[in-house]
Design a protein around this motif. Structure first.
Motif, short mmCIF file in Angstrom:
data_model
loop_
_atom_site.label_atom_id
_atom_site.label_comp_id
_atom_site.label_asym_id
_atom_site.label_seq_id
_atom_site.Cartn_x
_atom_site.Cartn_y
_atom_site.Cartn_z
N ARG A 63 5.33 3.37 1.20
CA ARG A 63 6.20 3.23 2.36
C ARG A 63 7.68 3.31 1.97
NH1 ARG A 63 2.60 4.61 5.23
NH2 ARG A 63 1.45 3.28 6.66
N THR A 101 10.64 -3.82 12.78
CA THR A 101 9.82 -2.62 12.90
C THR A 101 10.47 -1.62 13.85
OG1 THR A 101 7.80 -3.87 12.46
CG2 THR A 101 7.54 -1.74 13.54
N ASN A 161 6.22 -10.64 2.47
CA ASN A 161 5.99 -9.40 3.20
C ASN A 161 5.11 -8.51 2.33
OD1 ASN A 161 6.18 -7.33 5.08
ND2 ASN A 161 8.31 -6.83 4.62
N ASP A 176 3.36 -4.22 2.05
CA ASP A 176 3.21 -2.89 2.63
C ASP A 176 2.55 -1.98 1.61
OD1 ASP A 176 3.38 -0.79 4.48
OD2 ASP A 176 5.39 -1.40 5.11
N TYR A 213 -2.03 -3.38 -1.02
CA TYR A 213 -0.69 -3.66 -0.51
C TYR A 213 0.12 -4.40 -1.57
CZ TYR A 213 -2.53 -2.61 4.15
OH TYR A 213 -3.09 -2.00 5.23
#
Length: 445
Positions: free
Chosen positions: A429, A153, A423, A425, A402
């Motif tokens: 994104r 991040t 993972n 998102d 997501y």
């Protein structure tokens, strides 16, 4: 204490040290106080927030929950609660300054190593007289991976930061280059084991293991490259409504997107900004900094689609010869530089075909490392999912739009690079190190 526990504790201590060295390298060792306290994008936290957050997380889980110690700084728990404070708001909080964050983190780490020395990491007895947090070192693995995830991040924040370059590539990319002979492979129909029951590093959302039965499908042997993606752009892919979903087209119109993030048109092609440096876009690297919407539009233009999450995992893990699912595409051996581009060894993806020794049994390359790969699957729990040790890690994000990404990127640490790791998102994104590969139904051959 037996030898297995001694080795496990040595590994944990070493990984804790590596994760903190990485965090400090991206913050205290790289930027001055003003830049650490600044918010470089409303999408991201100030870097000093991330730095103290990993220390506070470590205190809460390794000192208080697992070690039974008194809280060192209960007064800052609220400041570093990711659910209490959105990223855009964190810059206005009374955060620890860089020198205070370093002192706090050092104090926490000293006590953590003291707790680790006497911890029992074995299997709970028949009376359940040992915390499941400690079983096989689970809570330590959780904290180590958490810090490395914040490292990735922080790298995204560095990419968004304006200013002179401060990051250097750690080593040259010396792995073998052997592009796959085929552009796609057929994954035959049948069952495979998805997820895990016994991986001591796995998160709750990777559990429990289950049998999944899939029909046949084709999947690309390498991620989509910059050169291939430019063909979509040159063909007017961003201007052609046919290739986009309604949500994707709305996003494209609103953003005015005509290329991946950080790209710019030059007289002789396309350039990109990479950690403060402007350079021409290399043809042979996997495209990165694309949203789910862009990946899906490209796939539609190419006459294909994005793989589902089970399709991605089967291509990555399943060994037709043995009928078993592997921990990594190449087997059970932990990742090395010849297997995958991981751990920030270079500040970007390797060229397509750079790591042939990391191929899956079906011959699919670069499934781990280089770029996170978008799948078509919405993030949710597996059947029988149980939140542990806290629901906010996974469950709070289930079924909320997501999209799942798989495989890790060049910025992902090897401790989170197993083929079961998930993972997720928002589909819009692009600051993340995301790319994709395509799949198609076997019937369309």
């Amino acid at each position: 204490m037996n030898h297995a526990q001694e080795r496990a504790k040595e590994r944990i201590a070493a990984e804790l040290d590596r994760s903190r060295a990485s965090s400090n390298g991206l913050t205290l060792d790289a930027l001055d106080e003003e830049e650490l306290l600044a918010q470089h994008s409303p999408l991201m936290s100030p870097l000093v927030w991330d730095l103290a957050h990993v220390g506070n997380y470590e205190e809460q889980w390794l000192l208080r929950a697992a070690g039974g110690r008194e809280a060192l700084r209960p007064d800052i728990d609220g400041l570093y609660d990711a659910f209490e404070n959105s990223r855009a708001e964190r810059v206005s909080l009374p955060l620890l300054r860089p020198d205070e964050a370093r002192a706090y983190n050092d104090r926490v780490r000293g006590e953590v190593l003291d707790v680790l020395d006497s911890a029992d990491l074995g299997v709970p007895g028949p009376r359940g007289d040992r915390s499941p947090l400690l079983e096989a070192g689970l809570v330590y693995h959780l904290v180590i991976q958490h810090e490395h995830q914040h490292g990735e991040t922080m790298l995204a924040t560095h990419q968004l930061r304006k200013g002179e370059p401060v990051l250097l590539e750690e080593t040259a990319d010396v792995a073998m280059l052997r592009p796959p002979a085929q552009k796609e492979v057929l994954v035959p129909e049948g069952e495979f084991t998805m997820g895990t029951d016994d991986d001591p590093w796995a998160y709750d959302n990777e559990r429990p293991a289950r049998t999944v039965d899939l029909g046949p499908y084709w999947i690309d042997t390498a991620p989509v490259t910059n050169a291939a993606y430019r063909e979509f752009m040159d063909d007017g892919g961003y201007q052609d409504r046919r290739w986009w979903t309604s949500e994707g087209w709305e996003w494209r119109e609103e953003r005015g997107a005509l290329s991946p993030a950080f790209w710019a048109r030059e007289d002789d092609g396309w350039s990109r900004r990479r950690f403060g440096r402007r350079e021409m876009v290399p043809d042979d690297e996997p495209v990165q900094h694309v949203s789910f919407h862009e990946a899906r539009a490209y796939a539609a233009w190419a006459g294909k689609r994005l793989p589902s999450e089970p399709e991605w995992e089967k291509a990555a893990r399943f060994d037709l010869r043995t009928g078993r699912s592997r921990r990594y595409p190449w087997g059970e051996t932990e990742p090395g530089p010849h297997h995958a581009n991981l751990g920030r060894r270079r500040l970007g993806p390797s060229p397509a075909g750079r790591h042939p020794e990391g191929a899956s049994p079906l011959g699919v390359q670069q499934l781990v490392g280089d770029v996170w790969e978008w799948t078509s699957t919405t993030f949710t729990g597996y059947p029988g999912f149980r939140a542990f040790p806290y629901r906010e890690y996974s469950e709070a994000f289930f079924d909320d739009g997501y999209k799942v990404l798989r495989g890790g990127s060049w910025a992902t640490h090897p401790t989170a690079a197993r083929s079961t790791f998930r993972n997720w998102d928002h589909p819009v994104r692009r600051q993340i190190f995301s790319g994709f590969r395509c799949a198609r139904d076997a019937e369309s051959a």
